[in-house]
Design an enzyme around this catalytic site. Structure first.
Site, PDB file in Angstrom:
ATOM      1  N   LYS A 161      -0.964  22.204 -23.319  1.00 37.11           N
ATOM      2  CA  LYS A 161      -2.078  21.855 -23.725  1.00 37.11           C
ATOM      3  C   LYS A 161      -2.782  22.339 -24.797  1.00 37.11           C
ATOM      4  CE  LYS A 161      -3.042  18.920 -20.232  1.00 37.11           C
ATOM      5  NZ  LYS A 161      -3.513  17.735 -20.457  1.00 37.11           N
ATOM      6  N   ASP A 188       0.011  18.006 -25.697  1.00 37.08           N
ATOM      7  CA  ASP A 188      -1.508  17.080 -25.436  1.00 37.08           C
ATOM      8  C   ASP A 188      -2.595  17.727 -25.872  1.00 37.08           C
ATOM      9  OD1 ASP A 188      -3.360  15.379 -24.266  1.00 37.08           O
ATOM     10  OD2 ASP A 188      -2.593  15.610 -21.906  1.00 37.08           O
ATOM     11  N   GLU A 216       0.327  13.849 -27.493  1.00 34.22           N
ATOM     12  CA  GLU A 216      -0.515  13.001 -26.704  1.00 34.22           C
ATOM     13  C   GLU A 216      -1.830  12.915 -27.110  1.00 34.22           C
ATOM     14  OE1 GLU A 216       0.551  13.749 -22.692  1.00 34.22           O
ATOM     15  OE2 GLU A 216      -1.309  12.698 -21.945  1.00 34.22           O
ATOM     16  N   ASP A 241      -3.110   8.083 -24.105  1.00 27.08           N
ATOM     17  CA  ASP A 241      -3.519   8.407 -22.748  1.00 27.08           C
ATOM     18  C   ASP A 241      -4.820   8.140 -22.710  1.00 27.08           C
ATOM     19  OD1 ASP A 241      -3.993   9.237 -20.014  1.00 27.08           O
ATOM     20  OD2 ASP A 241      -3.897  11.457 -20.741  1.00 27.08           O
ATOM     21  N   LYS A 265      -2.092   6.055 -15.641  1.00 26.36           N
ATOM     22  CA  LYS A 265      -2.773   6.703 -14.742  1.00 26.36           C
ATOM     23  C   LYS A 265      -3.419   5.872 -13.830  1.00 26.36           C
ATOM     24  CE  LYS A 265      -3.163  11.150 -17.099  1.00 26.36           C
ATOM     25  NZ  LYS A 265      -4.000  12.008 -18.020  1.00 26.36           N
TER      26      LYS A 265
HETATM   27 MG    MG Z   1      -3.457  13.414 -21.367  1.00 33.13          MG
END
Ligand code: MG
Length: 355
Positions: A161, A188, A216, A241, A265
């Site tokens: 992240k 991400d 991402e 995403d 997701k």
């Molecule tokens: Mg993500």
């Protein structure tokens, strides 16, 4: 088999360590389990997390939405499966997490009623999977330490992240990539960068021969032009995403050629049906998918594993580490999560509440 009741219950479990991204910090899991009860005694389980910064959901809103939809489902029979799914999908606008929770519970009921594990009901055959693990956004030293701990636990794919500043993010990625050259890195940014600084960072990485498996959601969810600008200027693949919630958005973004991969997701797309649709749409465009999760528990994360089995040719990357981030798992049964290794078994049902 008639639906006679629908109930909700909040579950809480502490995380092993705080979960930190460019969008939020979370110290413990708090999500919602829904149970759909039938006259035969069979109970379907669904689950979803309240991810306000991504889906707009908060727990009290989710409970309210389920209470609103409940009378539309009571008295319906599970054999009328498609018409019940239609009711859920069209009962209310938005509320993708609630729709996902109800769908998960309905799919759980349907598969149980046929005495099949869900992946078998969906036509899947693969049972063994590997997930990455998220390394939260922290100081470089802390991220290096947590990367080492993850590798020691057997993970060979790290999801890093980022989203501090472009220079700090570059240093984070460079340090982790150079310290762990044999580890696959997924980066991400959770929408934190702008298009030009994204290219500035990615070019600096390329000069050092550092090639993450993917970047991402580098820019804002609705900045399709920005995504395309980046994609046209780097060989590092771009994963969408937050840009993609629905199958229709998947078509739009694929037609615009703004990403190399899609992150599915369930809480974003409204459940199993749309998750399958997005995978099938991506398949039509020759685009592979990751399946990811929110901070949520083993019922909903497990459902995503069943989906990965059902579309194993398209869903080639799993980012389903949420259960492994918990200090303990409040769900019994269902999918087996053992750090990077995930196994589907032959049991019916997605798991039940109780330690
Ligand atoms: Mg993500």
């Amino acid at each position: 088999m008639k639906i006679v009741d629908i109930k909700t219950q909040i579950i809480k479990a502490p995380l092993k360590k705080p979960f930190k991204t460019a969008l939020r910090r979370v110290d413990s899991l708090e999500d919602l389990v829904v149970t759909i009860h039938t006259e035969s005694g069979l109970v379907g389980y669904g689950e979803g997390g309240a991810t306000a910064v991504i889906t707009g959901d908060i727990i009290s809103g989710m409970i309210g939405a389920i209470e609103y939809i409940k009378p539309m489902l009571i008295g319906k029979t599970i054999e009328d499966f498609n018409s019940i799914l239609y009711i859920v999908a069209n009962s209310i606008v938005h509320n993708s997490t609630v729709k996902s929770m109800l769908e998960i519970a309905l799919y759980d009921l349907k598969a149980q009623s046929l005495k099949l594990p869900l992946y078998r009901f969906l036509g899947g055959s693969r049972t063994s999977f590997t997930t990455d693990i998220t390394i939260s956004l922290n100081s470089i030293d802390k991220m290096l330490k947590e990367s080492q701990e993850a590798i020691d636990l057997g993970y060979d794919i790290l999801k890093i992240k980022v989203g501090k500043s472009i220079l700090e993010d570059f240093e984070i990625i460079k340090s982790i990539a150079q310290t762990f050259p044999d580890t696959t890195l997924r980066v991400d940014a959770n929408q934190a960068w702008n298009p030009k600084e994204s290219i500035y960072l990615l070019k600096k990485l390329e000069k050092l021969d550092i090639y993450p498996e993917l970047i991402e959601q580098p820019v804002k969810a609705n900045d399709f032009r920005g995504m395309r600008y980046i994609r046209e200027r780097t060989v590092i693949p771009i994963l969408a995403d937050e840009s993609i919630f629905s199958p229709k958005q998947a078509i739009e973004i694929l037609e615009l050629e703004v990403c190399d991969y899609i992150n599915i997701k369930l809480a974003k797309c409204g459940g199993v049906s749309n998750g399958l649709k997005i995978a099938d749409i991506a398949g039509l465009y020759g685009v592979k998918c990751m399946i990811g999760c929110m901070l949520e528990g083993a019922i909903s994360v497990g459902t995503s594993v069943h989906l990965a089995s059902a579309r194993e040719n398209t869903i080639t990357m799993l980012d389903l580490d949420a259960v492994n981030l918990l200090a303990y798992n409040p769900i019994r049964g269902g999918v087996e999560f053992n750090e990077s290794k995930i196994e589907l078994n032959s049991s019916y049902g997605l798991g039940i509440l109780g330690i």
